[in-house]
Design a protein around this motif. Structure first.
Motif, mmCIF file in Angstrom:
data_model
loop_
_atom_site.group_PDB
_atom_site.id
_atom_site.type_symbol
_atom_site.label_atom_id
_atom_site.label_comp_id
_atom_site.label_asym_id
_atom_site.label_seq_id
_atom_site.Cartn_x
_atom_site.Cartn_y
_atom_site.Cartn_z
ATOM 1 N N PHE A 9 -5.668 -10.360 -4.002
ATOM 2 C CA PHE A 9 -5.671 -9.337 -5.046
ATOM 3 C C PHE A 9 -6.810 -8.369 -4.731
ATOM 4 N N VAL A 10 -6.468 -7.092 -4.610
ATOM 5 C CA VAL A 10 -7.437 -6.053 -4.253
ATOM 6 C C VAL A 10 -7.753 -5.214 -5.483
ATOM 7 N N ILE A 11 -9.018 -5.018 -5.745
ATOM 8 C CA ILE A 11 -9.445 -4.147 -6.844
ATOM 9 C C ILE A 11 -9.935 -2.840 -6.231
ATOM 10 N N GLY A 12 -9.140 -1.791 -6.386
ATOM 11 C CA GLY A 12 -9.469 -0.492 -5.815
ATOM 12 C C GLY A 12 -8.504 -0.099 -4.718
ATOM 13 N N ALA A 13 -7.749 0.995 -4.961
ATOM 14 C CA ALA A 13 -6.755 1.432 -3.975
ATOM 15 C C ALA A 13 -7.199 2.699 -3.270
ATOM 16 N N GLY A 14 -8.430 2.658 -2.751
ATOM 17 C CA GLY A 14 -8.903 3.733 -1.891
ATOM 18 C C GLY A 14 -8.562 3.438 -0.447
ATOM 19 N N SER A 15 -9.231 4.119 0.463
ATOM 20 C CA SER A 15 -8.906 3.965 1.889
ATOM 21 C C SER A 15 -9.088 2.532 2.372
ATOM 22 N N GLY A 16 -10.205 1.892 1.973
ATOM 23 C CA GLY A 16 -10.434 0.517 2.412
ATOM 24 C C GLY A 16 -9.490 -0.463 1.773
ATOM 25 N N GLY A 17 -9.246 -0.322 0.467
ATOM 26 C CA GLY A 17 -8.363 -1.233 -0.239
ATOM 27 C C GLY A 17 -6.923 -1.144 0.215
ATOM 28 N N VAL A 18 -6.442 0.081 0.425
ATOM 29 C CA VAL A 18 -5.059 0.266 0.876
ATOM 30 C C VAL A 18 -4.870 -0.288 2.283
ATOM 31 N N ARG A 19 -5.841 -0.021 3.176
ATOM 32 C CA ARG A 19 -5.713 -0.555 4.535
ATOM 33 C C ARG A 19 -5.716 -2.080 4.516
ATOM 34 N N THR A 306 -20.256 -1.735 -1.003
ATOM 35 C CA THR A 306 -21.233 -2.596 -0.334
ATOM 36 C C THR A 306 -22.453 -1.815 0.126
ATOM 37 N N ASP A 307 -22.387 -0.491 0.072
ATOM 38 C CA ASP A 307 -23.502 0.390 0.424
ATOM 39 C C ASP A 307 -24.020 0.150 1.839
ATOM 40 N N ARG A 308 -23.083 -0.135 2.764
ATOM 41 C CA ARG A 308 -23.510 -0.250 4.160
ATOM 42 C C ARG A 308 -23.548 1.158 4.762
ATOM 43 N N ILE A 309 -22.418 1.696 5.127
ATOM 44 C CA ILE A 309 -22.335 3.101 5.526
ATOM 45 C C ILE A 309 -21.233 3.724 4.687
ATOM 46 N N GLN A 310 -21.566 4.731 3.894
ATOM 47 C CA GLN A 310 -20.592 5.332 2.985
ATOM 48 C C GLN A 310 -19.759 6.393 3.714
ATOM 49 N N LEU A 311 -18.806 5.919 4.486
ATOM 50 C CA LEU A 311 -17.889 6.793 5.212
ATOM 51 C C LEU A 311 -16.480 6.211 5.131
ATOM 52 N N THR A 312 -15.497 7.059 4.916
ATOM 53 C CA THR A 312 -14.117 6.608 4.813
ATOM 54 C C THR A 312 -13.649 5.807 6.031
ATOM 55 N N PRO A 313 -13.894 6.282 7.268
ATOM 56 C CA PRO A 313 -13.433 5.496 8.425
ATOM 57 C C PRO A 313 -14.073 4.112 8.495
ATOM 58 N N ILE A 314 -15.299 3.985 7.978
ATOM 59 C CA ILE A 314 -15.948 2.673 7.955
ATOM 60 C C ILE A 314 -15.231 1.759 6.970
ATOM 61 N N ALA A 315 -14.897 2.276 5.782
ATOM 62 C CA ALA A 315 -14.168 1.477 4.793
ATOM 63 C C ALA A 315 -12.831 1.004 5.363
ATOM 64 N N ILE A 316 -12.165 1.878 6.078
ATOM 65 C CA ILE A 316 -10.871 1.532 6.681
ATOM 66 C C ILE A 316 -11.038 0.410 7.705
ATOM 67 N N ARG A 317 -12.033 0.536 8.560
ATOM 68 C CA ARG A 317 -12.266 -0.493 9.579
ATOM 69 C C ARG A 317 -12.658 -1.828 8.939
ATOM 70 N N GLU A 318 -13.498 -1.758 7.897
ATOM 71 C CA GLU A 318 -13.904 -2.992 7.228
ATOM 72 C C GLU A 318 -12.704 -3.667 6.561
#
Length: 448
Positions: A9-19, A306-318
């Motif tokens: 179950f994913v909370i949040g359907a942004g770039s990281g959540g959708v990927r 998580t405040d690691r690196i706030q970049l969309t491509p990073i969220a996608i990779r994570e």
């Protein structure tokens, strides 16, 4: 074995959540995602995508001005904010539809309501429905930080800027990070009088000093005003519907819009993390290990939350790495060195690797190569603005430690250069590459 409603179950359907949802589903997991606003998250709905479209729209002001130098006669130029705004919002809806289709095509259930955590394997929807899952992924992103001062309720953030009813003639922006500088460039190019207010003397902290100095010089020449070391202390409504913004102890500034762009903090308020024994970090972030796992073995977190690196491509990779690790039998994490970044200011700047200062502190003996040039287009259009490229090199190994650029199309050029830096190439490798002439990109292989 325990039985759950969903594997994930994913909370949040942004770039990281959708990927993460899509990849986990492709590995055979039964997945659901909850989103309290709109599918797509910050980047698609109220961030980098609509902002880049505004940047494109604002570029036409310069293009039309320069057209006469290339033989074009452009008469009756007129800008209509509502046309640009509505076109941008339509495209946001188009992309949101595409994201939703991605979830549907991968058989991911989605709930358009807020979800909170009730325990290591439980979530509760705003409607009251309770759901269980073997794993929970938090991908709620970040939210604009609002300072405390009298009248802050009269100000807007980057969330609201895309919905302005009419174009503001006077814009005051607090902050000097990438969001502030990008919107300063947009409003300035479209004809507004822009004043940037900052609590310190530094803009774009983290970028190379030479690039920051060059951007300040060019934007001031373009008419953007700066007031440093004086954050806003008060914003008042005036009788005519305008605003008075007071920076520090200086005289109030008249404004139609006051935009607060002082950073973004992880969106963790009210998530119920304490029910799973998860304590937040000092900035409200969710602490995770190298594989995005929290203090609770069944709960993970990716992206800006998580405040690691706030970049969309990073969220996608994570998100992708999480799904592969937990559901795909391929345990892997995200590598954070040599991450390229860009600021779509006007002109834009882009960078990868260490700045000159960082390299000196880490390696001591370095070499710095540069190219300070006037872009060919600017010469014909009688613009005096100059581009600047820097290459930072380890003097002992000749390995390139960082590349930093400011000038037209810098982000487009840097992407390929970032591959070379990530691969550990040397200055000699660049020197041995034939220049692509005439182009700005050729300066990368001609630096001395």
């Amino acid at each position: 074995m325990a039985q759950y409603d969903y594997d994930l179950f994913v909370i949040g359907a942004g770039s990281g959540g959708v990927r993460a949802s899509r990849i986990a589903a492709s590995h055979g997991a039964k997945v659901a995602v909850a989103e309290e606003h709109r599918i797509g998250g910050t980047c698609v709905i109220r961030g980098c995508v609509p902002k880049k479209l505004l940047v494109y729209g604002s570029h036409f002001a310069e293009e039309l001005q320069d057209a006469s130098h290339y033989g074009w006669s452009v008469e009756g130029m007129k800008f209509d904010w509502s046309v640009l705004r509505d076109a941008v919002l339509r495209d946001v809806t188009r992309i949101e539809t595409a994201y939703t289709a991605t979830l549907d095509n991968n058989k991911v259930d989605h709930f358009l309501e807020r979800a909170t955590i009730t325990g290591p394997h439980g979530v509760k929807l705003a409607s009251g429905r309770e759901i269980t899952a073997k794993y929970i992924l938090i991908a709620t992103g970040a939210w604009p930080v609002m300072p405390e001062f009298d009248g802050v309720e009269h100000c807007i953030t980057s969330n609201e800027v895309f919905h302005l009813e009419k174009f503001p003639e006077r814009v005051v922006i607090q902050g000097a990070g990438y969001i502030a500088m990008e919107f300063a460039g947009i409003f300035n190019a479209l004809g507004a009088h822009v004043t940037v207010i900052n609590r310190s003397e530094t803009l774009l902290r983290g970028y190379d000093q030479a690039l920051r100095d060059r951007l300040l010089q060019i934007t001031m020449a373009r008419g953007i005003e700066y007031k440093f070391n004086c954050p806003l202390t008060k914003v008042e409504k005036t009788a005519d519907g305008g605003l008075l913004a007071t920076p520090g102890k200086l005289e109030p500034l008249k404004a139609d819009v006051v935009l607060i762009a002082t950073g973004r903090k992880p969106k963790t308020d009210g998530l119920g993390l304490e029910s799973a024994g998860i304590e937040l970090g000092p900035r409200g972030e969710i602490p995770v290990d190298d594989y995005s796992k929290t203090a609770c073995d069944s709960i993970y977190a990716v992206g800006d939350v998580t405040d690691r690196i706030q970049l969309t491509p990073i969220a996608i990779r994570e998100g992708h790495a999480f799904a592969d690790s937990v559901f795909g039998g391929n345990k892997r994490n995200t590598v954070y060195d040599c991450v390229p970044s860009a600021v779509f200011s006007q002109p834009p700047l882009a960078a990868v690797g260490l700045t000159e200062g960082e390299a000196r502190n880490k390696y001591g003996n370095i070499k710095v190569y540069s190219a300070d040039f006037r872009p060919m287009k600017n010469v014909f259009a009688s613009r005096q603005e100059r581009g600047l490229y820097k290459m930072v090199v380890d003097a002992n190994s000749e390995k390139i430690l960082g590349i930093h650029m400011i000038g037209p199309e810098s982000p487009e050029i840097l992407q390929a250069a970032a591959i070379a830096v990530r691969a550990g190439l040397t200055k000699a490798d660049f020197d041995a590459t034939v220049a692509l002439h005439p182009s700005m990109a050729e300066e990368l292989v001609l630096m001395r």
